[in-house]
Design a protein around this motif. Structure first.
Motif, PDB file in Angstrom:
ATOM      1  N   ARG A 171       0.802  -1.225   0.000  1.00 63.93           N
ATOM      2  CA  ARG A 171       0.000   0.000   0.000  1.00 63.93           C
ATOM      3  C   ARG A 171       0.841   1.283   0.000  1.00 63.93           C
ATOM      4  O   ARG A 171       0.568   2.175  -0.810  1.00 63.93           O
ATOM      5  CB  ARG A 171      -0.959  -0.016   1.192  1.00 63.93           C
ATOM      6  CG  ARG A 171      -1.898   1.201   1.268  1.00 63.93           C
ATOM      7  CD  ARG A 171      -2.734   1.326  -0.009  1.00 63.93           C
ATOM      8  NE  ARG A 171      -3.621   2.470   0.028  1.00 63.93           N
ATOM      9  CZ  ARG A 171      -4.928   2.410   0.287  1.00 63.93           C
ATOM     10  NH1 ARG A 171      -5.490   1.239   0.556  1.00 63.93           N
ATOM     11  NH2 ARG A 171      -5.669   3.474   0.275  1.00 63.93           N
ATOM     12  N   TYR A 260      -5.501 -10.416  11.540  1.00 61.79           N
ATOM     13  CA  TYR A 260      -5.117  -9.006  11.495  1.00 61.79           C
ATOM     14  C   TYR A 260      -4.952  -8.530  10.055  1.00 61.79           C
ATOM     15  O   TYR A 260      -5.382  -7.425   9.700  1.00 61.79           O
ATOM     16  CB  TYR A 260      -3.814  -8.795  12.265  1.00 61.79           C
ATOM     17  CG  TYR A 260      -3.311  -7.366  12.223  1.00 61.79           C
ATOM     18  CD1 TYR A 260      -3.810  -6.407  13.098  1.00 61.79           C
ATOM     19  CD2 TYR A 260      -2.353  -6.973  11.284  1.00 61.79           C
ATOM     20  CE1 TYR A 260      -3.369  -5.093  13.061  1.00 61.79           C
ATOM     21  CE2 TYR A 260      -1.914  -5.659  11.229  1.00 61.79           C
ATOM     22  CZ  TYR A 260      -2.416  -4.725  12.119  1.00 61.79           C
ATOM     23  OH  TYR A 260      -1.974  -3.432  12.062  1.00 61.79           O
ATOM     24  N   ARG A 263      -8.317  -7.974   8.467  1.00 60.89           N
ATOM     25  CA  ARG A 263      -8.907  -6.743   8.988  1.00 60.89           C
ATOM     26  C   ARG A 263      -8.254  -5.519   8.339  1.00 60.89           C
ATOM     27  O   ARG A 263      -8.920  -4.542   8.015  1.00 60.89           O
ATOM     28  CB  ARG A 263      -8.738  -6.710  10.505  1.00 60.89           C
ATOM     29  CG  ARG A 263      -9.536  -5.610  11.187  1.00 60.89           C
ATOM     30  CD  ARG A 263      -9.319  -5.653  12.689  1.00 60.89           C
ATOM     31  NE  ARG A 263      -9.653  -6.954  13.244  1.00 60.89           N
ATOM     32  CZ  ARG A 263      -9.368  -7.300  14.500  1.00 60.89           C
ATOM     33  NH1 ARG A 263      -8.735  -6.461  15.291  1.00 60.89           N
ATOM     34  NH2 ARG A 263      -9.711  -8.502  14.940  1.00 60.89           N
ATOM     35  N   GLN A 264      -6.952  -5.600   8.133  1.00 60.07           N
ATOM     36  CA  GLN A 264      -6.230  -4.503   7.478  1.00 60.07           C
ATOM     37  C   GLN A 264      -6.707  -4.327   6.036  1.00 60.07           C
ATOM     38  O   GLN A 264      -6.965  -3.207   5.581  1.00 60.07           O
ATOM     39  CB  GLN A 264      -4.727  -4.782   7.505  1.00 60.07           C
ATOM     40  CG  GLN A 264      -3.879  -3.716   6.833  1.00 60.07           C
ATOM     41  CD  GLN A 264      -2.430  -4.130   6.707  1.00 60.07           C
ATOM     42  OE1 GLN A 264      -2.129  -5.324   6.600  1.00 60.07           O
ATOM     43  NE2 GLN A 264      -1.530  -3.174   6.718  1.00 60.07           N
ATOM     44  N   ASP A 266      -9.546  -5.168   4.805  1.00 59.46           N
ATOM     45  CA  ASP A 266     -10.921  -4.677   4.832  1.00 59.46           C
ATOM     46  C   ASP A 266     -10.964  -3.160   4.982  1.00 59.46           C
ATOM     47  O   ASP A 266     -11.815  -2.487   4.381  1.00 59.46           O
ATOM     48  CB  ASP A 266     -11.671  -5.331   5.996  1.00 59.46           C
ATOM     49  CG  ASP A 266     -13.167  -5.057   5.932  1.00 59.46           C
ATOM     50  OD1 ASP A 266     -13.669  -4.759   4.841  1.00 59.46           O
ATOM     51  OD2 ASP A 266     -13.829  -5.142   6.982  1.00 59.46           O
ATOM     52  N   SER A 267     -10.036  -2.605   5.738  1.00 56.86           N
ATOM     53  CA  SER A 267     -10.001  -1.160   5.935  1.00 56.86           C
ATOM     54  C   SER A 267      -9.350  -0.424   4.772  1.00 56.86           C
ATOM     55  O   SER A 267      -9.611   0.763   4.562  1.00 56.86           O
ATOM     56  CB  SER A 267      -9.250  -0.832   7.231  1.00 56.86           C
ATOM     57  OG  SER A 267      -7.872  -1.170   7.122  1.00 56.86           O
ATOM     58  N   GLU A 268      -8.519  -1.106   3.989  1.00 54.38           N
ATOM     59  CA  GLU A 268      -7.753  -0.446   2.933  1.00 54.38           C
ATOM     60  C   GLU A 268      -8.356  -0.590   1.538  1.00 54.38           C
ATOM     61  O   GLU A 268      -8.083   0.231   0.657  1.00 54.38           O
ATOM     62  CB  GLU A 268      -6.314  -0.971   2.927  1.00 54.38           C
ATOM     63  CG  GLU A 268      -5.543  -0.599   4.181  1.00 54.38           C
ATOM     64  CD  GLU A 268      -4.111  -1.118   4.179  1.00 54.38           C
ATOM     65  OE1 GLU A 268      -3.349  -0.740   5.077  1.00 54.38           O
ATOM     66  OE2 GLU A 268      -3.767  -1.911   3.276  1.00 54.38           O
ATOM     67  N   ASP A 270     -11.474  -0.581  -1.123  1.00 54.72           N
ATOM     68  CA  ASP A 270     -12.812  -0.033  -1.297  1.00 54.72           C
ATOM     69  C   ASP A 270     -13.805  -1.088  -1.754  1.00 54.72           C
ATOM     70  O   ASP A 270     -14.990  -0.986  -1.461  1.00 54.72           O
ATOM     71  CB  ASP A 270     -12.768   1.115  -2.316  1.00 54.72           C
ATOM     72  CG  ASP A 270     -11.922   2.275  -1.827  1.00 54.72           C
ATOM     73  OD1 ASP A 270     -12.415   3.060  -1.009  1.00 54.72           O
ATOM     74  OD2 ASP A 270     -10.748   2.377  -2.250  1.00 54.72           O
ATOM     75  N   THR A 337     -18.928  -9.706   3.263  1.00 55.79           N
ATOM     76  CA  THR A 337     -18.889  -8.262   3.012  1.00 55.79           C
ATOM     77  C   THR A 337     -19.611  -7.899   1.721  1.00 55.79           C
ATOM     78  O   THR A 337     -20.327  -6.893   1.643  1.00 55.79           O
ATOM     79  CB  THR A 337     -17.425  -7.779   2.948  1.00 55.79           C
ATOM     80  OG1 THR A 337     -16.767  -8.087   4.178  1.00 55.79           O
ATOM     81  CG2 THR A 337     -17.354  -6.278   2.714  1.00 55.79           C
TER      82      THR A 337
END
Length: 457
Positions: A171, A260, A263-264, A266-268, A270, A337
Motif C-alpha cells: 500500500r 489481522y 482486517r487490514q 478490509d479497511s484499505e 474499497d 462483506t
C-alpha cells in the motif's frame, strides 16, 4: 394647514406600506431558503433540471440532460439519474490476483482507461511487474522528474491514473504512485482457486506427477514435502491469494496474524469482488466508480481446457480447504462483506443487475462468434469475433485481453516519454544524453607522453 396634515398622513402611510412590502419580501426569501435547505434534491429536480432540460432540448432535440467530460475528448455520455449525483472515478489500483477471473476484470479497467487516454503504471515488458516481489515505486518511471513536453504539470503532480498489472500488494508504495485512488481486488473460493492454479500452471508437470491418475490427490498426501521443492509458482500452491495480497508464507499458520491481515485489507480496499458472483460484483463496482453499464461489459478472457482440469471429491476438497485455511478465512470474510454491500445498495439492485445482463448478452450476440473458438493456447480456449465484426472498434475493445491491452497502453505511454528503450525513436520527446562528437576531438593537442629518461652509462 389641512393640506399639510393630509400630506404628512400620506407620507406616513407610504412609509408603512413600503415597510410592509420589505417585510413580505424578506419573508418570501427566508421561506425559499428554508425550502431549498430542507428539500434540496426536490428543488434541483423540479426547478433547476427542468429549466436546463428545456434549453437542452432546444439545442440537442432530446429530453436528456447531458454532461461533457474533458477526459473523453469531448464525447457525450448520458448518465442515469443516480450517476448525475456523482463524479466518474479514474484513479484506481487493481491488485490483480491469480486464477480469479482477474484478467477479465483487468481488461475492463484497461479498456476504461485506454479509451480515455489515462496514464497507466505498466511493467517495462510483458504484463507482470513481479510474481514474488512486493510493489515498489522504482518499478516505474517517476512522473515528477520526467522532462516531457507531452506530459502536463498537473499529471506530474497528481500521479498515474491506473495500475492493473500483476504485482504483490504494498500500500505505501502504491500510494506514492497513484494518489487518492480507489483500491479494488478480486478473490475466488479457495478450493476452486487451488485447482485452477494447479492445472493452469501445470504443477503436475513440474513435479513429475503427470502419470498419476489424479496429481492433486497425490500432492495433497504430502503437500509440505512437495512445496519444499520450490517448483514453478510454488508460492501460490498454498494460500496463493493472501500471498498476492502481501502476506508471507511464514505467517500463514498464525491465526492472529492472518486475522489481522484480513482486517487490514478490509479497511484499505474499497471493494473486493468475488469470482463466483462476478456480475453482482460488477454492479457494485459500477456504483463505486460512478460508471455506466457499457463501462463494465466484458468477454471472459479464457476458458481452461479440459486437459488442465481435475475432478475433486468431498474428501479431497476438505484437504485443500485445510491446506489453504488462510485463504478460506479471507474468502469467508469478503464473501459476507459483498452480500452486506448488496443489501445496503442504493437503488434497485436486482433491476440494475437484470439491465446489465441484458446489455451484456446483447454485446455478446453482436460481437462474439459462438461457433468458433481460438485454441492456440493448450491451457485455455478463447472467444473470437464474428467475421463481420472484426473491424468494429467496440467489439475489438470488448474482446481485447490484458496482455494485448498492456502492449497498446505501453506504446501509448511511450508517446508521453515513458518506458523508453535504450535507443528511443526520434518521435519521442526525450533525447539520449548528449555526447561530444568524435570529429571535434583535436588529436594535435594531445598531451605528449613523457619520455623515460636515458640512463647514463
Amino acid at each position: 394647514m389641512r393640506k399639510s396634515r393630509a400630506l404628512l398622513k400620506c407620507r406616513s402611510n407610504g412609509t408603512i406600506l413600503a415597510f410592509l412590502l420589505f417585510v413580505s419580501a424578506v419573508s418570501v426569501i427566508i421561506m425559499l431558503e428554508f425550502e431549498l435547505a430542507v428539500n434540496k434534491n426536490s428543488w434541483h429536480k423540479n426547478v433547476i433540471v427542468p429549466f436546463w432540460a428545456h434549453h437542452r432540448r432546444e439545442i440537442d432535440g432530446n429530453n436528456d440532460y447531458v454532461y461533457y467530460s474533458n477526459k473523453t475528448n469531448g464525447n457525450i455520455s448520458v448518465p442515469s439519474p443516480t450517476q448525475a449525483k456523482c463524479a466518474e472515478i479514474d484513479y484506481i489500483v487493481f491488485l490483480k490476483t491469480h486464477k480469479t477471473a482477474s484478467t477479465t476484470l483487468a481488461s475492463i479497467l484497461e479498456r476504461f482507461g485506454y479509451i480515455r487516454n489515462l496514464l497507466f503504471a505498466v511493467s517495462k515488458s510483458g504484463h507482470i511487474f513481479s510474481l514474488s516481489n512486493l510493489f515498489n515505486r522504482n518499478m516505474i518511471p517517476s512522473l515528477s522528474s520526467l522532462n516531457s513536453k507531452r506530459l502536463n504539470t498537473s499529471s506530474k503532480q497528481t500521479g498515474y491514473h491506473l495500475l492493473t498489472n500483476h504485482v504483490r500488494y504494498n500500500r505505501p508504495e502504491m500510494d506514492a504512485v497513484i494518489h487518492d485512488a480507489k483500491y479494488i481486488t478480486i478473490i475466488r473460493e479457495p478450493v476452486a482457486n487451488f485447482e485452477s492454479a494447479f492445472g493452469y500452471f501445470e504443477i503436475a508437470k513440474h513435479l513429475g506427477l503427470t502419470s498419476h491418475k489424479n496429481p492433486i490427490e497425490t500432492f495433497m498426501k504430502t503437500p509440505k514435502l512437495f512445496l519444499d521443492k520450490h517448483f514453478y509458482q510454488w508460492k501460490r500452491a498454498k494460500n496463493g491469494q493472501l500471498f498476492d495480497l502481501g502476506l508471507e508464507h511464514e505467517s500463514f499458520d498464525d491465526f492472529y496474524i492472518v486475522k489481522y491481515k484480513i482486517r487490514q485489507l478490509d479497511s484499505e480496499f474499497d471493494l473486493v469482488l468475488i469470482t463466483e458472483y462476478f456480475d453482482e460484483s460488477l454492479i457494485l463496482l459500477k456504483k463505486l466508480m460512478c460508471w455506466s453499464f457499457e463501462d463494465i461489459l466484458y468477454v471472459s478472457n479464457g476458458i481452461r481446457s479440459a486437459s488442465h482440469r481435475y475432478a475433486l471429491n468431498d474428501e479431497l476438497r476438505a484437504k485443500i480447504r485445510e491446506w489453504n485455511s488462510a485463504d478460506v478465512m479471507l474468502y469467508t470474510h469478503f464473501n459476507e462483506t459483498l452480500w452486506r454491500k448488496i443489501k445496503e445498495y442504493e437503488g434497485n439492485f436486482d433491476k440494475d443487475l437484470a439491465e446489465f445482463r441484458s446489455q451484456q448478452q446483447q454485446a455478446m450476440n453482436k460481437c462474439i462468434d459462438d461457433e468458433r473458438l481460438n485454441k492456440n493456447d493448450r491451457r485455455e480456449v478463447k472467444y473470437v469475433l464474428k467475421p463481420n465484426m472484426t473491424k468494429s472498434i467496440f467489439c475489438q475493445n470488448l474482446l481485447r485481453d490484458d496482455v494485448a491491452y498492456t502492449d497498446l497502453i505501453r506504446n501509448k505511454m511511450k508517446q508521453y516519454g515513458l518506458y523508453l528503450s535504450s535507443s528511443p525513436k526520434k518521435s519521442v520527446p526525450i533525447l539520449p544524453r548528449a555526447r561530444k562528437p568524435r570529429s571535434s576531438y583535436n588529436h594535435s593537442r594531445r598531451r605528449p607522453r613523457p619520455q623515460r629518461p636515458v640512463r647514463k652509462t
